[in-house]
Write an enzyme that holds these catalytic residues in place. Structure first.
Site, mmCIF file in Angstrom:
data_model
loop_
_atom_site.group_PDB
_atom_site.id
_atom_site.type_symbol
_atom_site.label_atom_id
_atom_site.label_comp_id
_atom_site.label_asym_id
_atom_site.label_seq_id
_atom_site.Cartn_x
_atom_site.Cartn_y
_atom_site.Cartn_z
ATOM 1 N N LYS A 152 -13.897 10.279 40.472
ATOM 2 C CA LYS A 152 -15.167 9.993 40.679
ATOM 3 C C LYS A 152 -16.012 11.135 39.750
ATOM 4 C CE LYS A 152 -14.716 6.373 43.425
ATOM 5 N NZ LYS A 152 -14.997 5.060 43.136
ATOM 6 N N ASP A 203 -14.980 7.583 36.901
ATOM 7 C CA ASP A 203 -15.675 6.488 37.557
ATOM 8 C C ASP A 203 -17.225 7.011 37.918
ATOM 9 O OD1 ASP A 203 -16.972 4.244 39.046
ATOM 10 O OD2 ASP A 203 -15.073 4.033 40.396
ATOM 11 N N GLU A 211 -15.976 4.125 34.124
ATOM 12 C CA GLU A 211 -16.033 2.946 34.868
ATOM 13 C C GLU A 211 -17.411 3.109 35.385
ATOM 14 O OE1 GLU A 211 -13.183 1.913 37.717
ATOM 15 O OE2 GLU A 211 -14.582 1.169 38.991
ATOM 16 N N GLU A 247 -16.768 -4.748 38.719
ATOM 17 C CA GLU A 247 -16.817 -4.923 40.141
ATOM 18 C C GLU A 247 -17.955 -5.524 40.617
ATOM 19 O OE1 GLU A 247 -16.476 -0.370 41.049
ATOM 20 O OE2 GLU A 247 -17.064 -1.394 42.955
ATOM 21 N N ASP A 253 -13.230 -8.686 40.036
ATOM 22 C CA ASP A 253 -13.139 -8.687 41.584
ATOM 23 C C ASP A 253 -12.815 -9.597 42.054
ATOM 24 O OD1 ASP A 253 -14.247 -6.664 43.666
ATOM 25 O OD2 ASP A 253 -14.438 -8.901 44.357
ATOM 26 N N HIS A 262 -10.819 -4.418 40.030
ATOM 27 C CA HIS A 262 -11.363 -3.685 41.084
ATOM 28 C C HIS A 262 -10.560 -3.967 42.243
ATOM 29 C CE1 HIS A 262 -14.202 -3.178 44.266
ATOM 30 N NE2 HIS A 262 -14.041 -1.779 44.040
#
Ligand SMILES: *[C@@H]1O[C@H](CO)[C@@H](O)[C@H](O)[C@H]1NC(C)=O
Length: 399
Positions: free
Chosen positions: A170, A200, A226, A255, A278, A305
């Protein structure tokens, strides 16, 4: 099963009741014999379309209903869901899809041609699936913001030891801090051992912020960024992608992408390098099948995702379908090791690969004792939701 949270569950559950009433008392065989028409019928309620159409609460509910039909169907056929699709002819695959609004990207005839071409090598890929070598896993377990350096190092070493080659971190809190964290990650996994780093941002940036921030992380060679910005911003993603392309950084999203029409735009405009479908956000397996076809036609790899309770159970089927039936190219699938103990047939990783699910159904059936214990609001007095344990968790999350 769908993927929502707290008070949102109540909205989705009532939407499910309205949608499911459209097919009440119809035999399973008639629902699945013309799947594309059933899907179209489910979304064709003008009063419910007014608050959708094909997005938000209504679409989460649609996905739940459609996926439940797949699960039931698979159980009656005694096959896992991925295997039903793998055993279809190209025409049967195409008949599952409502092509409304996407024929400018892919027509049913083109879809049959894509799937027919993919039959070359399909038997070998099927064999790989049966040996659990079809879907390599990646993990975010070491990459959460807020982990200390030592914890990160240790978790990365552990996951490397378990056979993982892809690692996601992240980012987006603080660029100096992120440079430090990515440096540590590269120190552990190396630059040239085939180990891949992804980052992400969970939608934190504006378009210009995304570009300048990512320029400062380029030296750590992430494969993709992401969700750099709003999930609805097709043109913004394209601008970010164009700016980061010379640095070798791709753009991934999906996602929160709600339907095949939005995915059509992301894919055909060249806004994304990676398509992150997703299993719950869209209208179930059928709509995912449409997106797999568009992604294959435009050469965009599928990396679903999967970071949520029950999602790996679902997405393992979708990635297997993509590899065996549609794209024929091996990709990766996120795995989060969290709360699998509530599922009758939890997804599992061995040697860095998903163990291909073989039990009949869509793998999301939860254990009766988990349903009983965590049902909301639960039995008067005895509910887990009134326990001290629940209180501590809910207060911690400031729900
Ligand atoms: C959608 O519903 C309308 C009326 O509510 C009906 O006339 C139409 O035939 C339906 N379309 C499909 C594809 O089911």
């Amino acid at each position: 099963m769908t993927f929502t949270i707290g008070r949102g569950n109540e909205l989705v559950c009532s939407a499910i009741i309205h949608l499911a009433s459209r097919i009440l008392n119809q035999p399973l065989s008639s629902l699945v014999s013309n799947w594309g028409a059933t899907w179209r019928h489910l979304v064709n309620d003008s009063q419910l379309r007014w608050i959708g159409p094909e997005k938000g609460v209504m679409h989460l509910a649609l996905g739940a209903v459609v996926n439940a039909i797949w699960d039931l169907w698979a159980k009656t056929l005694n096959k896992p869901v991925w295997r039903i699709v793998a055993d279809m002819t190209p025409q049967q695959f195409v008949d599952c899809i409502d092509f409304r609004y996407i024929t400018d990207a892919v027509t049913p005839e083109e879809a049959v041609a894509i799937l027919t071409a993919a039959e070359e090598g399909k038997a070998e890929r099927m064999q790989e699936a049966l040996e659990s070598r079809a879907v390599p896993a990646y993990t975010t377990s070491a990459g959460w913001l807020g982990y200390g350096e030592d914890k990160m190092r240790q978790l990365l070493k552990e996951t490397l030891g378990h056979g993982y080659r892809h690692f996601k971190l992240k980012v987006g809190g603080d660029v100096a801090q992120d440079r430090l964290r990515l440096g540590i990650a590269r120190e552990v996994i190396g630059f040239d051992k085939g180990n891949v780093l992804m980052v992400d941002a969970n939608q934190v940036w504006s378009v210009p912020e995304a570009i300048t921030y990512m320029q400062q992380l380029a030296e750590f060679k992430p494969w993709f960024i992401e969700e750099p910005t709003s999930p609805d911003d097709v043109l913004g993603h394209k601008a970010i992608r164009d700016a980061l392309k010379p640095l070798g950084i791709g753009v991934a999203t999906g996602e929160m992408c709600q339907n095949r029409v939005m995915f059509k735009q992301f894919i055909t405009s060249g806004a994304i390098d990676i398509c992150q479908i997703d299993a719950c956000r869209m209208g179930g397996v059928n709509e995912v099948m449409a997106v797999l076809l568009m992604a294959a036609k435009y050469n965009v790899p599928i990396v679903p995702h999967s970071g949520g309770v029950g999602l790996p159970e679902y997405t393992q089927h979708l990635s297997t379908i993509d590899y065996v039936v549609v794209s024929g190219k091996k990709s990766v699938l996120e795995y989060v090791d969290h709360l699998h103990e509530h599922f009758c047939h939890p997804s599992r990783i061995e040697n860095g690969y998903y163990v291909t699910p073989m039990e009949p159904g869509y793998s999301v059936e939860m254990k009766p004792e988990s349903m009983e214990k965590f049902g909301f609001p639960g039995k008067e007095g005895a509910s887990w939701w009134r326990s001290e344990e629940a209180k501590a968790i809910l207060e911690g999350e400031k729900i």
